[in-house]
Design an enzyme around this catalytic site. Structure first.
Site, PDB file in Angstrom:
ATOM      1  N   ARG A 144       0.782  -1.227   0.000  1.00 18.95           N
ATOM      2  CA  ARG A 144       0.000   0.000   0.000  1.00 18.95           C
ATOM      3  C   ARG A 144       0.822   1.289   0.000  1.00 18.95           C
ATOM      4  O   ARG A 144       0.448   2.274  -0.599  1.00 18.95           O
ATOM      5  CB  ARG A 144      -0.790   0.006   1.283  1.00 18.95           C
ATOM      6  CG  ARG A 144      -2.236   0.117   1.387  1.00 18.95           C
ATOM      7  CD  ARG A 144      -3.109   0.778   0.506  1.00 18.95           C
ATOM      8  NE  ARG A 144      -4.119  -0.044  -0.087  1.00 18.95           N
ATOM      9  CZ  ARG A 144      -5.145  -0.563   0.549  1.00 18.95           C
ATOM     10  NH1 ARG A 144      -5.323  -0.374   1.812  1.00 18.95           N
ATOM     11  NH2 ARG A 144      -6.012  -1.277  -0.107  1.00 18.95           N
ATOM     12  N   ASP A 145       1.907   1.276   0.723  1.00 16.79           N
ATOM     13  CA  ASP A 145       2.400   2.561   1.193  1.00 16.79           C
ATOM     14  C   ASP A 145       3.635   3.143   0.522  1.00 16.79           C
ATOM     15  O   ASP A 145       3.839   4.345   0.541  1.00 16.79           O
ATOM     16  CB  ASP A 145       2.692   2.473   2.691  1.00 16.79           C
ATOM     17  CG  ASP A 145       1.399   2.458   3.461  1.00 16.79           C
ATOM     18  OD1 ASP A 145       1.328   1.782   4.476  1.00 16.79           O
ATOM     19  OD2 ASP A 145       0.455   3.121   3.016  1.00 16.79           O
ATOM     20  N   LEU A 146       4.473   2.304  -0.057  1.00 13.70           N
ATOM     21  CA  LEU A 146       5.773   2.821  -0.481  1.00 13.70           C
ATOM     22  C   LEU A 146       5.654   3.990  -1.438  1.00 13.70           C
ATOM     23  O   LEU A 146       6.225   5.057  -1.222  1.00 13.70           O
ATOM     24  CB  LEU A 146       6.577   1.696  -1.123  1.00 13.70           C
ATOM     25  CG  LEU A 146       7.971   2.100  -1.584  1.00 13.70           C
ATOM     26  CD1 LEU A 146       8.812   2.548  -0.412  1.00 13.70           C
ATOM     27  CD2 LEU A 146       8.650   0.939  -2.286  1.00 13.70           C
TER      28      LEU A 146
END
Lengths: 488, 106
Positions: B62-64
């Site tokens: 999700r976040d990178l």
């Protein structure tokens, strides 16, 4: 609390504004107030409810609040704390089976260059010899599985597939006898369908298909020149002149007595004009419905549809959709089955967790009795989930379904076409990406444009002749299966 | 409904359910939009309290990218705004070739 517009698409038709909610699958017409509120919620900041109403003039506060609540109710606006799109655990009890697809043979008397069963993209392992024909015993075991696993479902379907299905007519006849016997014993109803290349349709076979009310889908690619480009015998000779008189005989026999016969067109590079192909198959040959599907292949094959051909395909579909809307406006049925099926899904407001019924209500069975998610996987060892003698391996089935859930497909989360696409065909994803659970990213732009076209047509039919849409109250029965089906 | 006119069957069902069965309305909307800061595939780096990824509330993917592109969070990823504008140049399609993303040394 902050509220924002959820994934949706707004569109205009006949001077009205409509919205389609990806969260619910609802289609609504918006008035000016609800349009304004939705627009406000669609900004990056969203609205801080109910504080945002403080600045509204007294006379509009109530109507704005009402519109806001209606938008929330339709899934068009939601709070930031709404739970995420998640793949809920599957229920402990197995899904009832509704359909088995029996691959009665993996042999074919044609040698179509694009065939996924035998072509360059085949999944099957060529080094492992497989039984060329399904035995009657395996077919009966498959039908026993269908009836036992069907739970309380009353209407069951047996679909025959190949190879060229009619090369194993003996097993088909035995299956029909046995399924009808089981249906009588259990108080259920069973219907039959098959896909064929039409080369083996003779008088006796046609009479059999009419008698048992088979839904027949014929693989045919259009007029002679287009059909013969890929649909050839092993000698390289085209099959059009062989199949045409047989198809005409089938259509004549089915008319009025059997079920509608569908044409199934596989589209490849250099395809003919869509509307011309439709007119040939519908008006000249006499098919009641015509469905089109781009060939499934990895992109480097020279028959694969390149991007500019996909654009041309969309233009062709758009032109044919205009004809469909004109017919629907006059309350006439048009045979463009891709659009008919799409409109049916939009009307019911489906919101799919999985792209299709594979491994849910439907499984495929190989000639040897191996169970696969659908007929497209049957000749490969990928995703085998049991054997008709030992039953469906529920753990493997659950794993397959979990991996294929739309919530696992992150790009789908932000797509308005998600409710009816859900990432697209598992088999196509398997061929393209080596992963059945991958979304078919190469098709996203196309699917969104196609969905937008469907919404436009839906709203225009609703405005011009809303009574036409009543025919979608039940599942559409126009074609046996269409669009994403059967490329043999 | 005064401002929305239900057109398809799902909309009509939601309009009915809204009035007398809020639970049913919820059930009619079983699929939903993501809850998290990214809506796209973004190869990740997070670990949970045990050092693994199983316990994370969101997929690690999700976040990178979101941290890289737009997030203020002081994360251990290169930032695209000032220091490493071409960090993902070798990675045309993150879904396909996220492993091409290179190490950087500040």
């Amino acid at each position: 609390m902050i509220y924002r517009a959820a994934i949706h698409r707004t569109f205009e038709a006949g001077g009205q504004t409509f919205a389609y909610s990806a969260a619910s699958g609802a289609v609504v017409a918006l008035d000016e107030t609800s349009q304004a509120v939705l627009q406000r919620c669609a900004t990056a900041d969203g609205v801080d409810h109910p504080r945002w109403l403080d600045s509204a003039p007294d006379e509009t506060r109530l109507t704005q609040r009402e519109a806001f609540e209606e938008l929330v109710g339709m899934g068009l606006v939601r709070s930031e704390f709404e739970p995420a799109l998640t793949a809920d655990p599957l229920p402990e009890s197995a899904f009832p089976l509704q359909t088995v697809v029996l691959n009665v043979t993996n042999k074919c008397n044609l040698s179509c260059s694009y065939c996924y069963e035998f072509g360059e993209d085949r999944l099957s392992d060529a080094t492992r010899a497989r039984a060329p024909r399904m035995s009657e015993e395996t077919a009966r075991a498959s039908l026993d599985m269908l009836f036992e696993k069907s739970g309380r479902l009353r209407d069951l379907t047996v679909t025959f597939f190949g190879g060229e299905t009619l090369l194993n007519l003996d097993t088909i006849r035995a299956s029909v006898d046995y399924a009808e016997q089981r249906a009588r014993e259990t108080g259920k109803r069973v219907s039959f369908a098959l896909t064929t290349n039409a080369t083996l349709l003779d008088e006796a076979t046609i009479a059999f298909l009419v008698e048992h009310r088979f839904g027949v889908n014929i693989s045919i690619d259009g007029a002679q020149g287009d059909h013969d480009r890929h649909r050839t015998f092993k000698s390289g000779k085209g099959s059009y002149s062989v199949v045409l008189p047989r198809i005409r005989a089938l259509l004549a026999a089915m008319r009025g007595r059997g079920r509608p016969v569908g044409a199934r067109v596989t589209l490849t590079r250099g395809m003919a004009d869509i509307a011309e192909t439709y007119r040939h198959l519908h008006d000249e040959v006499g098919f009641e419905s015509v469905g089109f599907a781009p060939v499934t292949s990895s992109s480097e094959r020279d028959f694969a549809l390149p991007a500019e051909e996909m654009d041309r395909l969309l233009r062709g579909f758009t032109a044919l959709a205009e004809e469909y809307v004109a017919a629907a406006t006059q309350d006439r049925q048009h045979g463009f089955s891709n659009l008919h099926d799409l409109l049916g899904e939009l009307h019911r407001g489906v919101s799919k967790a999985h792209p299709c019924g594979a491994a849910l209500g439907l499984v495929g069975v190989s000639t040897e009795g191996q169970i696969s998610p659908c007929h497209r996987f049957v000749e490969s060892d990928a995703h085998v989930m049991g054997d008709v003698k030992t039953g469906i391996d529920e753990k493997l089935r659950a794993e397959f379904l979990h991996a294929g859930h739309v919530a696992q497909k992150i790009p789908c989360h932000s797509c308005f076409a998600r409710p009816h696409c859900a990432g697209g065909c598992y088999h196509e994803a398997h061929v393209r990406y080596g992963d059945a659970g991958s979304p078919n990213l190469h098709a996203c732009d196309w699917i969104r444009a196609w969905t937008a076209l469907g919404l436009d047509c839906y709203a225009r039919i609703w405005l011009a002749n809303p009574g036409y849409l009543d025919r979608f109250e039940e599942r559409p029965k126009l074609a046996v299966r269409s669009s994403s089906e059967t490329q043999a | 409904m005064n401002h929305l006119r239900p057109i398809n069957r799902k909309a009509a069902a939601l309009a009915r359910a809204r009035l007398d069965q809020p639970g049913a309305a919820r059930a009619l909307m079983l699929v939903d939009t993501p809850y998290g800061c990214s809506t796209q595939f973004a190869p990740g780096w997070e670990v949970d309290s045990s050092g693994g990824t199983y316990g994370l509330c969101q997929p690690i993917e999700r976040d990178l990218y979101d941290c890289y592109h737009s997030c203020y969070w002081p994360a251990q990823v290169p930032d695209s705004l000032t220091n490493f504008p071409s960090w993902t140049k070798t990675c045309g399609s993150p879904v396909q070739d996220w492993s091409q993303v290179d190490l950087v040394f500040p």
